[in-house]
Design an enzyme around this catalytic site. Structure first.
Site, PDB file in Angstrom:
ATOM      1  N   PHE A   2     -15.612  83.823  -9.820  1.00  0.00           N
ATOM      2  CA  PHE A   2     -16.628  83.795  -8.759  1.00  0.00           C
ATOM      3  C   PHE A   2     -16.384  84.913  -7.744  1.00  0.00           C
ATOM      4  CE2 PHE A   2     -15.943  79.167  -9.833  1.00  0.00           C
ATOM      5  CZ  PHE A   2     -16.902  79.168 -10.835  1.00  0.00           C
TER       6      PHE A   2
ATOM      7  N   GLU B  54     -19.496  82.978  -1.973  1.00  0.00           N
ATOM      8  CA  GLU B  54     -18.459  84.008  -2.108  1.00  0.00           C
ATOM      9  C   GLU B  54     -18.852  85.318  -1.429  1.00  0.00           C
ATOM     10  OE1 GLU B  54     -19.797  82.224  -4.581  1.00  0.00           O
ATOM     11  OE2 GLU B  54     -18.152  80.865  -5.046  1.00  0.00           O
TER      12      GLU B  54
END
Lengths: 278, 312
Positions: free
Chosen positions: B80, B55
Site C-alpha cells: 500500500f 496512504e
C-alpha cells in the site's frame, strides 16, 4: 467614521496591487510562451490579500524563518501568479521572472513551483497533494508550539482528487485549527466546466460534513476576502473558505473560458488584456 | 544475536529514537499493530499520527512535517505504501527532497497467506528508479534496528524495506550497518552470492547443504540496494568468477538488476543468475511453501549455485 475610511483606502490599495499582479502575471506567462493564465487570474485577489493585506506573516529577507506563516499553492499550475506575487513581495527581484519556464532558470522558476525558489515550501504539479502537506506543516507547528498558520489555495477541479477528502478527514481528526484552506472555485477545469466534468455541489455541505469551519465568499470582493481572512481561528476546527471566482477574471475574453486554462496570450491578446487591466 | 522479524527491529528502534531524538515522528495508515509502530504511539502519543487508511495523505503529511524539521517515518505495508502513494512519493518526497523515511513492512511473497495483492514484489524497482531516493533492506532484527537509527541520522528520502516473518539472528550489536556497504558473511570461492533480506537466510542454509559437497560460495548481505556497493561487487565478481543474486522480489528492477548493471558497466562478463520471483504473481500459502514453489528457497539457491558452476 475614520476607521471605515482607512479600511476603504486599504481595500482600494489592495485592488490596485491585485491589478498590477494580474498584469505582471500575464506578461510573465506571455514572455514564457506557455503557462496558465485563467487560474492565475482567478486566484489573484485572494493571493494579493494574503501577501499584501497583512494576513501572512513573512520576512522575504528570511524566507526560512521558523515562525513564518506558510503559504502553499496546491493548484500548482498558477505558478505565473505565484512567482509574480513572491517577486512583488520581495522574495527575489522581479527581473528573475524573465527566466520563468526557461532552462537554467537561476531561481528554478519552473512550470510548477519547487522549494529551490525562495518562498516556496513544497513542489507542486500533481493535484490533490497540497492540503495533506499543509496539514503536515500545521502538525509540525503544534509539535514545536509555534503560532504560525498554514494557508493553502486549492483549485476547484482539484477537489475531484480523493486525497483532498482524506486530508479533510485528517485535519478534522487532529483538530488542526491553524490550517486554512481556500478553494479558488472558478468553475472551470482544463477539459470542461467543473460542474459537467464532475460536480462538486453541494460543496459547503461537503466541507461541513467533513468537520470544517466553512465560509463562502465572493473571491473577487477584496473587502469580503480581507474580512474573512482576518477572522480568528475556530476553537477546534480547521477552516475552509470557498471563494467563488471567475476563471480569467479581469480579462473579458478569458473569463469563464476553458480555452484559457493552459495557453499563453499572444502579443495581441496581451495588449488587449493589459488595456482592460487598468 | 536476536531472532525476529525486521519489522520488530524497526519497532524497537523507533522506541529508542523516541527517547534519543525529539525530532523523530511516526505516521501510520491504520496498521500500527502489524507494522509495529503502536508501541511508539503509546510511548510518544504527541509524536505519533495514525492517519487512517489513506496512504497518499500519510506520505504528504509526512512531507509537510519534514519541512518543519521533523524526521517522519511513514509506515504501512509495502504494497500500500508504494502502490497507493507513488505519485505523492515522487512529488512531495523525492522531487521536493523532503527528509521522509518510508518504511514498508510485509514486503515480498513471504507475506504468505494474504495472497498476491498483499505481496509486494515490485517495490525495489519502484524506489530504485526514483532520483534522491535510497533503498535499504536489512537482513535480520539487529540490522533493521541499526538501519532505522542510521536512516534517522541520514538527511534525505529513504525507503526501508521490511518483512513480516521471523528471521534468524545474524548480527549482534557489534555489527555496524552503513548505507551503501555490503557485508561479507562467508568468504568462499568460485561463485559469489549477493543476497538481500530474507534471502540471506535462505542462502546461508543453501551453503550448509553445499558444504557437504565441498562447494563453498562467497556470501554477501547487500542491505543497501541503492546506492549499491559497486566496489565490493566488482571485487568479488572478479575474484569468484560467477555471480548469483537472491531476493524476494520480482526478477525485474530489484537487486538482480542493480548488480547486473554494475557488472555490465564495468566489463565484467561472468556467468550470472538471478534467484527471484520469475515475473509472475504467486498465490496464498505459508512463506516456506511459497519460497519452495516460486523458486526462492534454500534449495533453489543451492540449485542455482550448482548450475552456474557448470557454466564456468
Amino acid at each position: 467614521m475614520e476607521g471605515t475610511t482607512t479600511a476603504t483606502d486599504e481595500i482600494s490599495k489592495l485592488e490596485e496591487i491585485a491589478l498590477e499582479i494580474r498584469r505582471t502575471s500575464l506578461r510573465t506567462i506571455h514572455r514564457a510562451g506557455s503557462g496558465h493564465p485563467g487560474g492565475s487570474l482567478s486566484s489573484a485577489d485572494i493571493v494579493t490579500d494574503l501577501f499584501f493585506g497583512g494576513v501572512l506573516k513573512y520576512d522575504p529577507k528570511n524566507p526560512n524563518d521558523p515562525d513564518r506563516d506558510r503559504f502553499l499553492l496546491s493548484k500548482g499550475h498558477a505558478s505565473g501568479l505565484y512567482f509574480t506575487t513572491l517577486a512583488k513581495a520581495g522574495f527575489f527581484p522581479e527581473k528573475e521572472l524573465e527566466s520563468y519556464r526557461k532552462i537554467n532558470s537561476p531561481l528554478f522558476l519552473s512550470g510548477h513551483a519547487h522549494p529551490k525558489t525562495p518562498g516556496v515550501e513544497i513542489a507542486s504539479g500533481s493535484l490533490g497533494q497540497g492540503l495533506s502537506v499543509a496539514h503536515g506543516i500545521a502538525l509540525g507547528a503544534r509539535l514545536d508550539k509555534r503560532n504560525y498558520k498554514v494557508y493553502v489555495i486549492l483549485g476547484d477541479g482539484e477537489l475531484q482528487e480523493g486525497q483532498i477528502w482524506e486530508a479533510a478527514m485528517s485535519a478534522a481528526k487532529f483538530k488542526s485549527t491553524n490550517l486554512i484552506a481556500i478553494v479558488d472555485y472558478n468553475k472551470v477545469c482544463q477539459d470542461n466546466i467543473t460542474k459537467d466534468l464532475k460536480d462538486l455541489e453541494p460543496l459547503e455541505d461537503k466541507w461541513r460534513a467533513f468537520g470544517w469551519d466553512t465560509y463562502r465568499i465572493d473571491g473577487h470582493n477584496m473587502q469580503e476576502i480581507h474580512q474573512t481572512l482576518k477572522i480568528p481561528p475556530h476553537p477546534d476546527k480547521p477552516r475552509v473558505i470557498i471563494a467563488d471566482t471567475i476563471k480569467g477574471k479581469g480579462v473579458s475574453f478569458m473569463e469563464g473560458q476553458t480555452g484559457w486554462h493552459g495557453v499563453a496570450p499572444s502579443d495581441e491578446d496581451l495588449a488587449k488584456a493589459l488595456k482592460e487591466l487598468q | 544475536m536476536k531472532d525476529g522479524a525486521t519489522r520488530d527491529g524497526y519497532g524497537a528502534a523507533l522506541i529508542e529514537l523516541g527517547a534519543s531524538n525529539p525530532d523523530v515522528v511516526v505516521l501510520d495508515s491504520g496498521v500500527s499493530d502489524s507494522s509495529r509502530t503502536k508501541p511508539f504511539g503509546k510511548e510518544y502519543p504527541e509524536r505519533f499520527f495514525n492517519m487512517g487508511i489513506s496512504e497518499g495523505d500519510m506520505v504528504c503529511t509526512a512531507a509537510g512535517l519534514a519541512t518543519t524539521g521533523k524526521i517522519p517515518f511513514a509506515t504501512t505495508f509495502a504494497c500500500f505504501l508504494l502502490g497507493r502513494s507513488m505519485d505523492q512519493i515522487l512529488v512531495s518526497v523525492a522531487y521536493s527532497n523532503t527528509n521522509v523515511k518510508l518504511a514498508g513492512t510485509h514486503s515480498g511473497i513471504a507475506v504468505g497467506e494474504d495472497g498476491p495483492s498483499a505481496q509486494m514484489i515490485v517495490d525495489m524497482a519502484y524506489t530504485r528508479a526514483i532520483p534522491n531516493m535510497i533503498v535499504v533492506q536489512p537482513a535480520d532484527w539487529e540490522e533493521a534496528r541499526q538501519a532505522t537509527h542510521v536512516l534517522a541520522d541520514y538527511k534525505g528520502p529513504a525507503y526501508l524495506r521490511l518483512g513480516r516473518g521471523k528471521l534468524k539472528g545474524l548480527y549482534d550489536a557489534s555489527h555496524k550497518f552503513e548505507i551503501g556497504k555490503g557485508h561479507v558473511l562467508k568468504k568462499g570461492k568460485n561463485v559469489v552470492i549477493f543476497a538481500t533480506g530474507g534471502l540471506v537466510q535462505e542462502s546461508l542454509q543453501a551453503m550448509e547443504a553445499l558444504q557437504k559437497e565441498n562447494i563453498t560460495p562467497t556470501l554477501v548481505n547487500i542491505s543497501t540496494i541503492k546506492p549499491i556497493d559497486s566496489d565490493l561487487i566488482i571485487k568479488l565478481a572478479r575474484e569468484n568468477g560467477a555471480v548469483i543474486t537472491a531476493e524476494d522480489h520480482n526478477k525485474y528492477g530489484g537487486l538482480g538488476d542493480a548488480v547486473g548493471e554494475v557488472l555490465l558497466e564495468n566489463n565484467i562478463h561472468v556467468p550470472f543468475k538471478k534467484v527471484a520471483v520469475q515475473d509472475q504473481f504467486a498465490e496464498t500459502g505459508t512463506a516456506a511453501q511459497l519460497y519452495e514453489k516460486y523458486g526462492l528457497s534454500a534449495n533453489h539457491v543451492a540449485k542455482a549455485v550448482k548450475e552456474i558452476l557448470q557454466q564456468k
